[in-house]
Scaffold this active site. Sequence first.
Site, mmCIF file in Angstrom:
data_model
loop_
_atom_site.group_PDB
_atom_site.id
_atom_site.type_symbol
_atom_site.label_atom_id
_atom_site.label_comp_id
_atom_site.label_asym_id
_atom_site.label_seq_id
_atom_site.Cartn_x
_atom_site.Cartn_y
_atom_site.Cartn_z
ATOM 1 N N HIS A 1 0.819 -1.221 0.000
ATOM 2 C CA HIS A 1 0.000 0.000 0.000
ATOM 3 C C HIS A 1 0.853 1.271 0.000
ATOM 4 C CE1 HIS A 1 -3.270 -2.701 0.617
ATOM 5 N NE2 HIS A 1 -2.931 -2.993 1.856
ATOM 6 N N CYS B 1 -6.714 -7.103 3.526
ATOM 7 C CA CYS B 1 -7.950 -6.996 4.308
ATOM 8 C C CYS B 1 -9.108 -7.706 3.615
ATOM 9 C CB CYS B 1 -8.303 -5.539 4.551
ATOM 10 S SG CYS B 1 -8.384 -4.542 3.056
#
Length: 460
Positions: free
Chosen positions: A10, A42
């Site tokens: 990320h 996630c």
Amino acid sequence: MKIVVIGCTHAGTAAIVNAAQLYPEARITVYERNDNISFLSCGIALYVGGVVQDPQGLFYSSPEKLAELGVDTRMRHEVTHVDTRAKKLSVRNLATGEEFEDTYDKLIVTTGSWPVVPRLDGIGLENVLLSKNFGHAGTIIEKAESARRITVIGAGYIGVELVEAFRLKGKEVTLIDAEPRILSKYLDGEFTSRIEQSLAAEGIRLALGEKVVGFAGEHGRVSAVRTEHGTYESDLVILCIGFRPNTELFRDQLEMLDNGAIVVDEYMRTSAPDVFAAGDSCAVSYNPTGKAAYIPLATNAVRMGTLVARNLMGPSIPHPGTQGTSGIKIYRDNIAATGLTEEAAREEGLDAASSLYRDHYRPEFMPTSEEVLLKVVYDRGTRRLLGAQLMSQVDLTASINTLSVCIQNRMTVDQLAFVDFFFQPHYNKPWNYLNAVALQALPKEAVPAKEPAPRQLQEV
């Protein structure tokens, strides 16, 4: 200018994309030891549970997309050594075994994190798995097909989401945690007790307050999890104990917290010149306490990665700090939290107080009017907001973002009581629940303040 980026999840992806746009003349090289980038870990539970059918949707970038920006992305390349004084690094091509050196003008460290793996008897048995990257997700799904009894160790967000996903698949599921409550880092007991009841009602066995001491196996494959209090037969075990920063490359070169999280200033600069860090590899300023803390969240990572790019050539935009704002959906319950729990605030030595509000979120004359459970935590002396938690079967989780802004701006609970929120029966009551929880916390006696000078209203 030569920019080298180590790691491309990320934070790395955000830093790379923004740097390529801001500095089109720069040479940007990325070294990533995995065979994919930008995986949304996630989403593993959603993939396991079948909510996400196509796993490619869990990737939001690719080496091809970065190449379109002029970025040289070296997949399956591992950086084995970095010399921050000489601005050199050693790299190994994991596909060919070739080793070479490279140099940089600016180095961006986005090496991420790795699951905590305890040293326990039987930890190396087959079917004891981790849950972090795309490869893990595929292995979990493959192994779960033939498993009947699945045990998840660790009752944080990932662990709780996984047990729900496995139970939806008809598995016999056990959730083990050494803490006496699930999600104890994010929620106080008023919330976790209700969630535990809903998990148990769905047939999930909870083994809380039990420390795992080892694993039993048959023919090299796990057959049971042993805790201090009992044994749980298991065909498949998923470790979700937590994460550690991936920062061994920089040990004794960069300032770090005790757990290895790299310390950065508000402009994402490390203790070494021209070395920046972002994401799960580093600490972040935690506004409720004012201290550096390790909070590995994707939201923190993308913000920090973007700011790295903005500050590469000199201080430009400072990081505002974080509240660690997060959310989760467990069966019908929509849950979100920001800042400190009441328990965590007291562990920090703060004189914390709280207000707990339970009521219908909108007028009862509406066709439906679900209940909202809302708690705010504040400092008793300064009245400053420290944290908040919300839970409802209607999705009100965006309200936690509002409270996150309040904490970031150091607002008091008294100010929250009178913030101007709109009223419309479809959405709330004349006193919005965010006002109402704070109104409950107002002092029981009105103490007159020093009278200010009259304010003149400006004509319009």
